[in-house]
Design an enzyme around this catalytic site. Structure first.
Site, PDB file in Angstrom:
ATOM      1  CD  GLU A  64      -3.078  -1.102  -0.218  1.00  0.00           C
ATOM      2  OE1 GLU A  64      -3.257   0.539  -0.538  1.00  0.00           O
ATOM      3  OE2 GLU A  64      -3.552  -1.804  -0.472  1.00  0.00           O
ATOM      4  CE1 TYR A 144      -6.311   3.023  -0.238  1.00  0.00           C
ATOM      5  CE2 TYR A 144      -4.002   2.825   0.151  1.00  0.00           C
ATOM      6  CZ  TYR A 144      -5.226   2.484  -0.282  1.00  0.00           C
ATOM      7  OH  TYR A 144      -5.197   1.474  -1.209  1.00  0.00           O
ATOM      8  CG  ASP A 162      -7.730   4.160  -4.148  1.00  0.00           C
ATOM      9  OD1 ASP A 162      -8.868   4.067  -4.529  1.00  0.00           O
ATOM     10  OD2 ASP A 162      -6.955   2.952  -4.377  1.00  0.00           O
TER      11      ASP A 162
END
Length: 364
Positions: A64, A144, A162
């Site tokens: 990520e 996030y 996102d």
């Protein structure tokens, strides 16, 4: 808001229709449709190891962070390279920062690598977090990333937000200018609390493979039955393009003292390239000539300039750098280039020397 085309023959007469809010009664069928699609068409990605909602947290975290500024096609290569070098959080924590930056080479935005190293040190001492709040407390982990790891690896009901999620939800609701708060609110509403990890992966995969920016394949979309943008006949116009920051032009000069194997290298400063090594460089200030900047750089190093090797350009965070590279003699001691973590810009600069050597020895 958006404009719906008329169904009559002749010139189009746009008709305003407000964005819609999905009814709670829509959610079970909508969730089922997307998760069924995901079970059939979800991407097989190297960081998706482990059962749904119980992915390997270390691999999810690294992926990520990496994919924040890197496309998946390239990210897979960088991910495998990074995991080969640092297969566990303990190995990453114990590695010198120079080795971490070298493994991150080419990925850009090197603050991410420095924060990975710092966070790995915390986890090596205190353990890997199992909650959103625990991940959020780590260096460099924003909302996030914390939501992604908490949902994918810990099964926590946290919706991610996102670019892919933003596009899917803006089209689904017919919202042209979705704010971050609006996207997060819609993502929270749609999240399947029973399967949050799978839901997040499904929305991201839909945006990456079907609900694409320029040519959405609406005929294959599991959400087409509920999608306002699809009914508009112009799904690619949702959401409206973001206003991009102006690109700043930066001119600089560099000195290659040595060659592509051994050269004088200096440690970079700043948030973007801090910690990396690179050729001695000087920015051409406003109102200054390139020769003035080169003279100042040569004087700082105590070297003699021998000639120009060429010019390279590189885009980086709303700026475009034009770097003219010169050769020189004298100066500090050379160091091996191969083991140093360099930016793409410096690799391009060293490439000028290699091309020059190839041309010198090329057959006539």
């Amino acid at each position: 808001m958006f404009w719906l085309p008329e169904d009559t023959v002749g010139p189009r007469r746009p008709r305003y229709t407000p964005p819609v809010t999905l009814s709670p009664t829509d959610l079970p069928a909508l969730r089922s449709a997307l998760l069924t699609w995901f079970g059939r068409a979800g991407r097989a990605l190297p960081w998706r190891t482990g059962p749904e909602g119980r992915r390997d947290p270390y691999r999810v975290w690294v992926s990520e962070v990496l994919l924040q500024q890197t496309q998946v096609a390239r990210g897979r290569v960088y991910f495998e390279r990074f995991l080969d070098a640092f297969p566990t959080v303990q190995v990453l924590a114990e590695a010198p920062i120079e080795a971490v930056l070298k493994a991150w080479e080419g990925c850009g935005y090197y603050a991410r690598a420095r924060n990975l190293h710092r966070a790995a040190g915390v986890m090596a001492r205190e353990g890997i977090p199992t909650t959103y709040d625990g991940w959020r407390a780590l260096p460099g982990v924003g909302p996030y990333t914390a939501a992604a790891v908490a949902s994918l690896a810990c099964g926590e009901a946290r919706a991610v937000n996102d670019g892919n999620v933003r596009r899917v939800l803006a089209r689904l609701h017919g919202e042209r200018q979705p704010t971050e708060a609006w996207v997060q609110a819609r993502a929270d509403e749609l999240l399947d609390p029973a399967r949050p990890g799978a839901w997040n992966e499904a929305v991201m995969d839909l945006g990456a493979t079907v609900c694409t920016p320029k040519a959405p394949r609406c005929g294959e979309c599991a959400l087409a039955a509920w999608c306002v943008a699809f009914r508009s006949g112009e799904p690619a116009t949702f959401p409206a393009p973001k206003v991009r920051a102006a690109v700043r032009e930066v001119r600089a000069v560099a000195l290659l003292l040595g060659d592509a194997r051994e050269a004088v290298l200096e440690r970079r400063e700043g948030t973007l390239l801090g910690g990396l090594m690179g050729l001695p460089t000087g920015v051409v200030a406003e109102g200054e000539s390139e020769r003035d900047a080169l003279t100042r750089l040569a004087a700082r190093l105590g070297v003699t300039v021998t000639g120009e090797l060429g010019t390279v350009t590189h885009g980086m965070t709303h700026r475009r750098i034009t770097l003219t590279v010169y050769g020189g003699q004298g100066g500090p001691a050379r160091t091996p280039v191969a083991g140093a973590a360099l930016s793409r810009l410096d690799h391009k600069a060293l490439g000028l020397w290699e091309r020059r050597q190839a041309s010198l020895f090329a057959p006539a």
